[in-house]
Scaffold this motif. Structure first.
Motif, short mmCIF file in Angstrom:
data_model
loop_
_atom_site.label_atom_id
_atom_site.label_comp_id
_atom_site.label_asym_id
_atom_site.label_seq_id
_atom_site.Cartn_x
_atom_site.Cartn_y
_atom_site.Cartn_z
N PRO A 1 120.79 22.22 -108.50
CA PRO A 1 121.18 23.34 -107.65
C PRO A 1 120.12 24.44 -107.72
O PRO A 1 119.33 24.51 -108.66
N LEU A 2 120.10 25.30 -106.70
CA LEU A 2 119.18 26.44 -106.71
C LEU A 2 119.56 27.39 -107.84
O LEU A 2 120.73 27.49 -108.21
N PRO A 3 118.58 28.09 -108.41
CA PRO A 3 118.92 29.08 -109.44
C PRO A 3 119.70 30.23 -108.79
O PRO A 3 119.57 30.48 -107.59
N GLU A 4 120.53 30.88 -109.57
CA GLU A 4 121.28 32.02 -109.08
C GLU A 4 120.97 33.24 -109.92
O GLU A 4 121.80 33.68 -110.73
N PRO A 5 119.79 33.82 -109.74
CA PRO A 5 119.47 35.02 -110.50
C PRO A 5 120.30 36.20 -110.02
O PRO A 5 120.84 36.19 -108.90
N VAL A 6 120.41 37.20 -110.86
CA VAL A 6 121.08 38.44 -110.48
C VAL A 6 120.03 39.25 -109.73
O VAL A 6 119.30 40.05 -110.31
N THR A 7 119.93 39.00 -108.44
CA THR A 7 118.85 39.58 -107.63
C THR A 7 118.88 41.10 -107.61
O THR A 7 117.85 41.73 -107.41
N LEU A 8 120.03 41.69 -107.82
CA LEU A 8 120.12 43.15 -107.82
C LEU A 8 119.45 43.80 -109.03
O LEU A 8 119.25 45.01 -109.05
N MET A 9 119.09 43.00 -110.03
CA MET A 9 118.41 43.58 -111.20
C MET A 9 117.04 44.13 -110.83
O MET A 9 116.60 45.14 -111.38
N ALA A 10 116.32 43.48 -109.91
CA ALA A 10 114.99 43.96 -109.54
C ALA A 10 115.05 45.35 -108.91
O ALA A 10 114.37 46.26 -109.38
N PRO A 11 115.88 45.57 -107.88
CA PRO A 11 115.95 46.94 -107.38
C PRO A 11 116.58 47.91 -108.37
O PRO A 11 116.20 49.08 -108.42
N ALA A 12 117.53 47.44 -109.19
CA ALA A 12 118.15 48.34 -110.17
C ALA A 12 117.10 48.90 -111.12
O ALA A 12 117.08 50.10 -111.41
N PHE A 13 116.23 48.05 -111.61
CA PHE A 13 115.16 48.49 -112.51
C PHE A 13 114.21 49.44 -111.78
O PHE A 13 113.85 50.49 -112.31
N ALA A 14 113.83 49.08 -110.57
CA ALA A 14 112.92 49.93 -109.81
C ALA A 14 113.55 51.27 -109.49
O ALA A 14 112.89 52.31 -109.60
N TRP A 15 114.81 51.27 -109.09
CA TRP A 15 115.48 52.53 -108.77
C TRP A 15 115.51 53.46 -109.97
O TRP A 15 115.31 54.66 -109.84
N ALA A 16 115.76 52.90 -111.14
CA ALA A 16 115.79 53.73 -112.35
C ALA A 16 114.41 54.32 -112.63
O ALA A 16 114.30 55.43 -113.12
N MET A 17 113.37 53.57 -112.33
CA MET A 17 112.00 54.03 -112.57
C MET A 17 111.53 55.03 -111.51
O MET A 17 110.73 55.91 -111.80
N ILE A 18 112.00 54.89 -110.29
CA ILE A 18 111.49 55.68 -109.18
C ILE A 18 111.99 57.12 -109.23
O ILE A 18 111.21 58.06 -109.17
N ARG A 19 113.29 57.30 -109.33
CA ARG A 19 113.83 58.65 -109.21
C ARG A 19 115.30 58.68 -109.62
O ARG A 19 116.07 57.82 -109.21
N PRO A 20 115.69 59.69 -110.41
CA PRO A 20 117.11 59.79 -110.73
C PRO A 20 117.90 60.27 -109.51
O PRO A 20 117.49 61.20 -108.83
N SER A 21 118.97 59.59 -109.23
CA SER A 21 119.80 59.92 -108.08
C SER A 21 121.12 59.18 -108.22
O SER A 21 121.20 58.14 -108.90
N VAL A 22 122.14 59.68 -107.57
CA VAL A 22 123.43 59.01 -107.60
C VAL A 22 123.46 57.83 -106.63
O VAL A 22 124.23 56.89 -106.80
N SER A 23 122.61 57.84 -105.62
CA SER A 23 122.61 56.78 -104.60
C SER A 23 122.42 55.38 -105.18
O SER A 23 123.17 54.46 -104.82
N PRO A 24 121.43 55.16 -106.07
CA PRO A 24 121.30 53.81 -106.64
C PRO A 24 122.52 53.38 -107.45
O PRO A 24 122.91 52.21 -107.39
N ALA A 25 123.13 54.30 -108.17
CA ALA A 25 124.32 53.94 -108.95
C ALA A 25 125.45 53.49 -108.02
O ALA A 25 126.13 52.50 -108.30
#
Length: 170
Positions: free
Chosen positions: A38-62
């Protein structure tokens, strides 16, 4: 790649990565087999979650992680709130350490990304044990963690794309 200053419009830095990650999750959940696997099922939201935390603090990513996590719960049939909580548990430490992580090498960021993935996987695993009163396969969880860690280049691209919008990177 030369970074160009981009305004941090919510549709660009939160909406598009959220939609892309959810679409990727949907495509990877399709019952397709390659070489009998079967295809892998990564938690794809981890990539933007990490980037959002690095880019700027905001309530929007949460809020995006809350909604995206609930969407993953629906897609994967996990208890409501499991992935929302797991993603937020991984997002918050990176957000707290973002000033220390800013300017670090790609290798260092990849290690921190792997650690944040481990936090998310561990929280998800523990919630599953608690709710189902049975332990999920550690091999399957490990493979999901590994496939998620391999998505770091996506997070790095998002950080690079928006780095000029944050004065810490100038």
């Amino acid at each position: 790649m030369t970074a160009v200053a981009h305004p941090l419009r919510i549709s660009r830095w939160v909406g598009a990565p959220l939609a892309g990650a959810l679409l990727a999750s949907l495509l990877l959940a399709a019952p397709i087999r390659l070489l009998g696997l079967p295809l892998p099922e990564p938690v794809t939201l981890m990539a933007p979650a990490f980037a959002w935390a690095m880019i700027r603090p905001s309530v929007s990513p949460a809020l995006a992680l809350l909604g995206g996590g609930l969407a993953l719960d629906g897609l994967w049939g996990t208890p409501a709130g499991l992935w929302a909580l797991a993603l937020l548990a991984a997002y918050l430490p990176v957000l707290a350490l973002r000033n220390i992580l800013a300017g670090q090498s790609t290798a260092v960021l990849w290690v921190w990304y792997a650690l944040s993935c481990l936090i998310a996987q561990s929280v998800g695993w523990l919630i599953t044990v608690w709710v189902a009163e049975a332990a999920p396969s550690l091999v399957a969880a490990g493979l999901q963690w590994l496939s998620t860690v391999l998505l770091f280049p996506v997070a790095a691209l998002l950080i690079e794309y928006f780095r000029d919008a944050d004065v810490r990177f100038r």
